[in-house]
Design a protein around this motif. Sequence first.
Motif, PDB file in Angstrom:
ATOM      1  N   TYR A 114       0.866  -1.297  -0.183  1.00 20.36           N
ATOM      2  CA  TYR A 114      -0.126  -0.081   0.050  1.00 20.36           C
ATOM      3  C   TYR A 114       0.950   1.465   0.014  1.00 20.36           C
ATOM      4  CZ  TYR A 114      -4.531  -2.348   0.420  1.00 20.36           C
ATOM      5  OH  TYR A 114      -5.561  -3.199   0.192  1.00 20.36           O
ATOM      6  N   GLU A 115       2.158   1.186   0.475  1.00 24.84           N
ATOM      7  CA  GLU A 115       2.925   2.368   0.230  1.00 24.84           C
ATOM      8  C   GLU A 115       3.133   2.908  -1.054  1.00 24.84           C
ATOM      9  OE1 GLU A 115       5.945   2.497   4.143  1.00 24.84           O
ATOM     10  OE2 GLU A 115       6.864   1.507   2.399  1.00 24.84           O
ATOM     11  N   GLN A 116       2.743   2.150  -2.124  1.00 26.20           N
ATOM     12  CA  GLN A 116       3.093   2.451  -3.514  1.00 26.20           C
ATOM     13  C   GLN A 116       1.866   3.078  -3.880  1.00 26.20           C
ATOM     14  OE1 GLN A 116       6.175   2.210  -4.515  1.00 26.20           O
ATOM     15  NE2 GLN A 116       6.299   1.064  -2.277  1.00 26.20           N
ATOM     16  N   ARG A 117       0.753   2.998  -3.215  1.00 28.31           N
ATOM     17  CA  ARG A 117      -0.504   4.037  -3.894  1.00 28.31           C
ATOM     18  C   ARG A 117      -0.670   5.207  -3.481  1.00 28.31           C
ATOM     19  NH1 ARG A 117      -5.130  -0.886  -2.945  1.00 28.31           N
ATOM     20  NH2 ARG A 117      -3.684  -2.766  -3.438  1.00 28.31           N
ATOM     21  N   GLU A 118      -0.942   6.055  -4.583  1.00 30.43           N
ATOM     22  CA  GLU A 118      -0.880   7.487  -4.493  1.00 30.43           C
ATOM     23  C   GLU A 118      -1.959   8.115  -3.365  1.00 30.43           C
ATOM     24  OE1 GLU A 118      -0.726   9.483  -8.289  1.00 30.43           O
ATOM     25  OE2 GLU A 118       1.008   8.576  -9.009  1.00 30.43           O
ATOM     26  N   ASN A 119      -3.095   7.327  -3.173  1.00 31.21           N
ATOM     27  CA  ASN A 119      -4.226   7.681  -2.391  1.00 31.21           C
ATOM     28  C   ASN A 119      -4.048   7.510  -0.791  1.00 31.21           C
ATOM     29  OD1 ASN A 119      -4.552   5.079  -2.843  1.00 31.21           O
ATOM     30  ND2 ASN A 119      -6.854   5.389  -2.602  1.00 31.21           N
ATOM     31  N   ILE A 120      -2.963   6.891  -0.559  1.00 35.82           N
ATOM     32  CA  ILE A 120      -2.725   6.542   0.800  1.00 35.82           C
ATOM     33  C   ILE A 120      -2.089   7.571   1.654  1.00 35.82           C
ATOM     34  CG2 ILE A 120      -1.279   4.892   2.314  1.00 35.82           C
ATOM     35  CD1 ILE A 120      -3.925   3.420   1.270  1.00 35.82           C
ATOM     36  N   ILE A 121      -2.378   7.677   2.934  1.00 35.52           N
ATOM     37  CA  ILE A 121      -1.768   8.671   3.678  1.00 35.52           C
ATOM     38  C   ILE A 121      -0.916   7.877   4.561  1.00 35.52           C
ATOM     39  CG2 ILE A 121      -1.978  10.209   5.686  1.00 35.52           C
ATOM     40  CD1 ILE A 121      -4.652  11.127   4.584  1.00 35.52           C
ATOM     41  N   ARG A 122       0.549   8.016   4.316  1.00 35.92           N
ATOM     42  CA  ARG A 122       1.517   7.155   4.814  1.00 35.92           C
ATOM     43  C   ARG A 122       2.064   7.755   6.413  1.00 35.92           C
ATOM     44  NH1 ARG A 122       5.295   6.125  -0.276  1.00 35.92           N
ATOM     45  NH2 ARG A 122       6.771   5.289   1.502  1.00 35.92           N
ATOM     46  N   LEU A 123       1.600   7.091   7.257  1.00 36.74           N
ATOM     47  CA  LEU A 123       1.905   7.977   8.624  1.00 36.74           C
ATOM     48  C   LEU A 123       3.090   7.050   9.345  1.00 36.74           C
ATOM     49  CD1 LEU A 123      -1.668   8.567  10.672  1.00 36.74           C
ATOM     50  CD2 LEU A 123      -0.207  10.270   9.259  1.00 36.74           C
ATOM     51  N   GLY A 124       3.589   5.904   8.938  1.00 40.70           N
ATOM     52  CA  GLY A 124       4.549   5.162   9.675  1.00 40.70           C
ATOM     53  C   GLY A 124       5.513   5.004   8.765  1.00 40.70           C
ATOM     54  N   THR A 125       5.950   5.359   7.538  1.00 37.57           N
ATOM     55  CA  THR A 125       6.736   4.988   6.624  1.00 37.57           C
ATOM     56  C   THR A 125       8.147   5.588   6.910  1.00 37.57           C
ATOM     57  OG1 THR A 125       7.417   4.763   4.308  1.00 37.57           O
ATOM     58  CG2 THR A 125       6.623   6.830   4.887  1.00 37.57           C
TER      59      THR A 125
END
Length: 479
Positions: A114-125
């Motif tokens: 899911y890190e590769q999806r543009e619509n995802i808010i990445r709060l932990g990456t």
Amino acid sequence: MEWKPNRHSHLTIHQQIVNWIKQRIQSGEWPIHTKLPTQRKLAEAMGVNRSTIVNAIEELVADGILSTRVGDGTYVSNNSWNVLIKDIHPDWEKHISSSIYEPNFQTIQLINEYEQRENIIRLGTGELSPDLLPTAVLQRSLQNVPLTARDIGYSEPKGSRQLRHALSRYATKRGIHATPDSIMIVSGALQALQLISLGLLEPGSTVFQEAPSYLNSVRPFQSAGMRIVSLDKENRDNRLPDQIISMKGKKQSLFYTVPTLHNPTGSIMSLDERRELLQICAYQQIPIIEDDVYHGLAFGKTPPSLKSLDSDGQVLYIGSMSKTLSPGLRIGWVIGPEPVIDRLADIKMQTDYGSSAFSQQIARHWLESGLYEEHIDQLREQLKRRADFVEEILQLRYNSIATWNKPAGGFYIWLRLHEPLVNKALFLKLLKQNVLINPGYIYDAKDFYHIRLSYAYASFEQLETGLNILYEAIAEGTS
């Protein structure tokens, strides 16, 4: 029936008969429910003992290709076609499940996906935002990177000598005195850990780590058959030296640590703690891996690295540009005793024949020109603004449900909820709302209280939106 087994074949008579029956079924000559000739008739036609036919049929019955009916003979099984199809093709699932390398936990596999999806808010990456990467300066600097045919060919086993000279000078600024021959270039810090697991430890060795640990989320030592032992630094009844002595065992050991801006907690080991760790491990003859990829991102002054305090060659030091300049460059380095570096370099040459020559030349130019340290200074300021922004939101909304320490640098805030709500259900619930978190249980399987929050990747707007969604999900869990 004219077929007879070939008595001069390399295959046994038994195996030839088994194969012949399978071929009759596969070709459609004997479809499902076909009744086979009697065992006596088959034996006479093939010119073999009846016991040979009996054994062949019993094997095919056991495999599900044939079935027997009491008093009524032998038939082609309903499931014969599926069984034969599996028999024809390689059993890849068996290969996968029995392979040496450990699979990632499902949560980590989902994070990677899911890190590769543009619509995802990445709060932990654990990655810098594209806005924080010096893309324009990198592009301009390419015009000043001198490249010869030799520069872009295979590099030496330890990596570009020019880059290793530059890293030697850079390390000196941190009090680490290392000659170019005691430095090896790797494709990121994770490759360094993989090479160490392959080249310096026997199967069943013990790898000590502080709990929670980044190692639990990547598993290079587990896949190499090592025993991972997590130590609790906060356990006053069982101090670190006592834990090491009681758990060391008879096989080789090493200690993995991130003393500066620990991943995932963001903590910084004090100078006294560093000296004590060196003393304990020296007494027990345990080498130390110092993972120091975040040191340049501390917001204040930090204690000297373990490697700079090491007078006995017991520390293997890992650095990287992935967390500072560009994860895509895949440039890291290991500093250690020359025989160890020689061993790791030999294994690296067997696995990838050297890190990217282009990336090594770019890294060298940035170190020698001063661009790298200039960028680090600017990056640290930008990360500080982001950390302050996130902490302000936490102060406004999270005081009643969680605690945390003020970030000292790097990427992370180790958020601890008052209740054990950080489970797979919460992770998946947030994922449906396009918010991706790094739950504590991927760093410690028993931890359902913590979330590793990263302020390094998401935009300010995404950070605010994502933290509000996270708060609502947690509040629903506590109601």
